[in-house]
Design a protein around this motif. Structure first.
Motif, PDB file in Angstrom:
ATOM      1  N   LYS A 253     -16.331  -8.117  20.665  1.00  0.00           N
ATOM      2  CA  LYS A 253     -16.797  -8.088  21.921  1.00  0.00           C
ATOM      3  C   LYS A 253     -16.983  -6.516  22.586  1.00  0.00           C
ATOM      4  N   GLY A 254     -16.913  -5.587  21.744  1.00  0.00           N
ATOM      5  CA  GLY A 254     -16.976  -4.186  21.934  1.00  0.00           C
ATOM      6  C   GLY A 254     -15.808  -3.620  22.640  1.00  0.00           C
ATOM      7  N   ASN A 255     -14.660  -4.238  22.554  1.00  0.00           N
ATOM      8  CA  ASN A 255     -13.462  -3.508  23.055  1.00  0.00           C
ATOM      9  C   ASN A 255     -12.538  -2.917  22.026  1.00  0.00           C
ATOM     10  N   ILE A 256     -11.651  -2.141  22.333  1.00  0.00           N
ATOM     11  CA  ILE A 256     -10.965  -1.493  21.441  1.00  0.00           C
ATOM     12  C   ILE A 256      -9.741  -2.521  20.965  1.00  0.00           C
ATOM     13  N   THR A 257      -9.405  -2.692  19.521  1.00  0.00           N
ATOM     14  CA  THR A 257      -8.656  -3.858  19.140  1.00  0.00           C
ATOM     15  C   THR A 257      -7.457  -2.976  18.539  1.00  0.00           C
ATOM     16  N   TYR A 258      -6.499  -3.087  19.316  1.00  0.00           N
ATOM     17  CA  TYR A 258      -5.266  -2.219  18.533  1.00  0.00           C
ATOM     18  C   TYR A 258      -4.704  -2.725  17.503  1.00  0.00           C
ATOM     19  N   LYS A 259      -4.674  -4.081  17.074  1.00  0.00           N
ATOM     20  CA  LYS A 259      -4.482  -4.668  15.663  1.00  0.00           C
ATOM     21  C   LYS A 259      -5.477  -4.112  14.833  1.00  0.00           C
ATOM     22  N   GLY A 260      -6.771  -4.078  14.938  1.00  0.00           N
ATOM     23  CA  GLY A 260      -7.685  -3.552  13.927  1.00  0.00           C
ATOM     24  C   GLY A 260      -7.576  -2.016  13.515  1.00  0.00           C
ATOM     25  N   THR A 261      -7.296  -1.330  14.619  1.00  0.00           N
ATOM     26  CA  THR A 261      -7.135   0.171  14.510  1.00  0.00           C
ATOM     27  C   THR A 261      -5.734   0.458  13.857  1.00  0.00           C
ATOM     28  N   ALA A 262      -4.571  -0.093  14.049  1.00  0.00           N
ATOM     29  CA  ALA A 262      -3.427   0.005  13.392  1.00  0.00           C
ATOM     30  C   ALA A 262      -3.758  -0.633  11.871  1.00  0.00           C
ATOM     31  N   GLN A 263      -4.501  -1.520  11.638  1.00  0.00           N
ATOM     32  CA  GLN A 263      -4.369  -2.022  10.363  1.00  0.00           C
ATOM     33  C   GLN A 263      -5.255  -1.011   9.606  1.00  0.00           C
ATOM     34  N   THR A 264      -6.376  -0.095  10.063  1.00  0.00           N
ATOM     35  CA  THR A 264      -6.888   0.954   9.175  1.00  0.00           C
ATOM     36  C   THR A 264      -5.650   1.898   8.596  1.00  0.00           C
ATOM     37  N   ALA A 265      -4.727   2.165   9.608  1.00  0.00           N
ATOM     38  CA  ALA A 265      -3.838   3.235   9.148  1.00  0.00           C
ATOM     39  C   ALA A 265      -2.863   2.629   8.091  1.00  0.00           C
ATOM     40  N   VAL A 266      -2.420   1.051   8.457  1.00  0.00           N
ATOM     41  CA  VAL A 266      -1.727   0.452   7.382  1.00  0.00           C
ATOM     42  C   VAL A 266      -2.311   0.590   6.084  1.00  0.00           C
ATOM     43  N   ASN A 267      -3.641   0.230   5.935  1.00  0.00           N
ATOM     44  CA  ASN A 267      -4.333   0.053   4.632  1.00  0.00           C
ATOM     45  C   ASN A 267      -4.521   1.620   3.928  1.00  0.00           C
ATOM     46  N   GLU A 268      -4.660   2.313   4.718  1.00  0.00           N
ATOM     47  CA  GLU A 268      -4.758   3.824   4.134  1.00  0.00           C
ATOM     48  C   GLU A 268      -3.664   4.260   3.564  1.00  0.00           C
ATOM     49  N   LEU A 269      -2.404   4.096   4.032  1.00  0.00           N
ATOM     50  CA  LEU A 269      -1.155   4.662   3.849  1.00  0.00           C
ATOM     51  C   LEU A 269      -0.420   3.838   2.842  1.00  0.00           C
ATOM     52  N   MET A 270      -0.695   2.446   2.750  1.00  0.00           N
ATOM     53  CA  MET A 270       0.086   1.490   2.106  1.00  0.00           C
ATOM     54  C   MET A 270      -0.523   0.939   0.859  1.00  0.00           C
ATOM     55  N   THR A 271      -2.043   1.163   0.683  1.00  0.00           N
ATOM     56  CA  THR A 271      -2.569   0.417  -0.284  1.00  0.00           C
ATOM     57  C   THR A 271      -3.574   1.606  -1.019  1.00  0.00           C
ATOM     58  N   VAL A 272      -4.223   2.608  -0.371  1.00  0.00           N
ATOM     59  CA  VAL A 272      -4.961   3.687  -0.966  1.00  0.00           C
ATOM     60  C   VAL A 272      -4.347   4.571  -1.232  1.00  0.00           C
ATOM     61  N   ASP A 273      -3.600   5.350  -0.644  1.00  0.00           N
ATOM     62  CA  ASP A 273      -2.945   6.757  -0.995  1.00  0.00           C
ATOM     63  C   ASP A 273      -1.711   6.304  -1.457  1.00  0.00           C
ATOM     64  N   LYS A 274      -1.342   6.655  -2.947  1.00  0.00           N
ATOM     65  CA  LYS A 274      -0.603   6.332  -3.652  1.00  0.00           C
ATOM     66  C   LYS A 274       0.837   7.335  -3.076  1.00  0.00           C
ATOM     67  N   LEU A 275       0.503   8.655  -2.739  1.00  0.00           N
ATOM     68  CA  LEU A 275       1.702   9.233  -2.492  1.00  0.00           C
ATOM     69  C   LEU A 275       2.616   8.478  -1.237  1.00  0.00           C
ATOM     70  N   HIS A 276       1.729   8.308  -0.273  1.00  0.00           N
ATOM     71  CA  HIS A 276       1.925   7.884   1.128  1.00  0.00           C
ATOM     72  C   HIS A 276       2.661   6.452   0.897  1.00  0.00           C
ATOM     73  N   ARG A 277       2.049   5.725  -0.140  1.00  0.00           N
ATOM     74  CA  ARG A 277       2.560   4.079  -0.243  1.00  0.00           C
ATOM     75  C   ARG A 277       4.052   4.432  -1.054  1.00  0.00           C
ATOM     76  N   ASN A 278       4.354   5.304  -1.699  1.00  0.00           N
ATOM     77  CA  ASN A 278       5.565   5.546  -2.293  1.00  0.00           C
ATOM     78  C   ASN A 278       6.910   5.649  -1.166  1.00  0.00           C
ATOM     79  N   THR A 279       6.548   6.530  -0.547  1.00  0.00           N
ATOM     80  CA  THR A 279       7.185   6.615   0.825  1.00  0.00           C
ATOM     81  C   THR A 279       7.271   5.539   1.783  1.00  0.00           C
ATOM     82  N   GLU A 280       6.242   4.718   2.111  1.00  0.00           N
ATOM     83  CA  GLU A 280       6.167   3.569   2.942  1.00  0.00           C
ATOM     84  C   GLU A 280       6.963   2.501   2.206  1.00  0.00           C
ATOM     85  N   LEU A 281       7.044   2.375   1.040  1.00  0.00           N
ATOM     86  CA  LEU A 281       7.760   1.128   0.486  1.00  0.00           C
ATOM     87  C   LEU A 281       9.107   1.651   0.014  1.00  0.00           C
ATOM     88  N   ASN A 282       9.768   2.786   0.351  1.00  0.00           N
ATOM     89  CA  ASN A 282      10.988   3.242   0.009  1.00  0.00           C
ATOM     90  C   ASN A 282      12.196   2.397   0.334  1.00  0.00           C
TER      91      ASN A 282
END
Length: 261
Positions: free
Chosen positions: A206-235
């Motif tokens: 709809k062309g509006n900011i999605t808070y969930k979608g924006t947050a999801q990009t950070a979750v995906n990057e820190l918890m699935t893509v970046d191994k170093l961050h992922r280890n801390t996130e899943l401590n």
């Protein structure tokens, strides 16, 4: 442990000014009144009158600089203006001369509201991911939230685990751990960015900011893509966690997440 993400710039808009165009044919003047208001209906700046005699009226221009504290550009401008303390909430389009409306309203969301809503969605997704991975979800604590919001704003001053005061929440045996992230500018010098890598501001269909979608990009990057961050996130040692975001008017942001025993 800091990860910086580059900007994958796709098709960029806003290369022409609102008052001129290449080989534009002079035609009867058309006027478009632009209103600027917040998501709560507050008027943020006086209405602007746009006049065109044949040129396309652009939405975005080089005034959106690629840094949280950048100055306005000197190139082509659009009718979507940069407003301190706010981020454009809805995407706007360019209008060909034949389609120019009599009025347009550009809506903005307050940065503090954006920070809070994206953070709330992030924590919800963060704990859901931990649970899915068989790790205990972490509790929240107001005192930790206060600290992490300070950290998110401090990252504009010093993008490092070492704070501007020379101390760190990430020090060994401190009882804390910290992850950090940078979200690239959504509005670049040439116009609106339509694609990006890593965590980024996201707009829905709809062309509006999605808070969930924006947050999801950070979750995906820190918890699935970046191994170093992922280890801390899943401590498994922490009992509490809070996250803080600090968005700038160009859509860039700093993010900090603290873990505490």
């Amino acid at each position: 442990m800091t990860t910086k993400w580059g900007i994958a710039v796709g098709l960029l808009l806003g290369l022409l000014s609102t008052t001129s165009g290449f080989a534009a044919t002079t035609q009867p003047a058309k006027q478009m009144t632009v209103h600027y208001q917040s998501t709560t209906g507050k008027t943020l700046k006086p209405a602007k009158q746009i006049t065109t005699t044949g040129a396309t009226v652009q939405a975005y221009g080089s005034q959106f600089s690629a840094s949280g504290t950048g100055t306005f550009g000197n190139g082509g401008t659009g009718y979507v203006k940069k407003i301190k303390g706010y981020v454009p909430f809805s995407l706007k389009k360019a209008y060909k001369y034949s389609q120019v409306p009599t009025k347009v309203t550009v809506t903005y969301v307050k940065e503090s509201v954006l920070n809070k809503k994206v953070a709330a969605s992030y924590l919800k997704q963060f704990n859901a991911y931990r649970k899915k991975q068989g790790v205990q979800p972490l509790k929240h604590r107001k005192s930790l939230l206060k600290k992490v919001n300070v950290r998110a704003h401090e990252l504009w001053i010093r993008d490092d685990h070492v704070r501007p005061n020379g101390k760190s929440y990430n020090a060994k045996m401190s009882g804390y751990a910290e992850t950090m992230a940078e979200l690239p500018a959504y509005y670049t010098p040439a116009g609106m960015m339509v694609g990006g890598l890593g965590a980024t501001l996201v707009y829905n269909a709809k062309g509006n900011i999605t808070y969930k979608g924006t947050a999801q990009t950070a979750v995906n990057e820190l918890m699935t893509v970046d191994k170093l961050h992922r280890n801390t996130e899943l401590n498994t040692w922490a009992h509490y966690s809070q996250v803080g975001f600090s968005f700038a008017s160009d859509g860039s942001a700093m993010m900090a997440q603290l873990f505490q025993i």
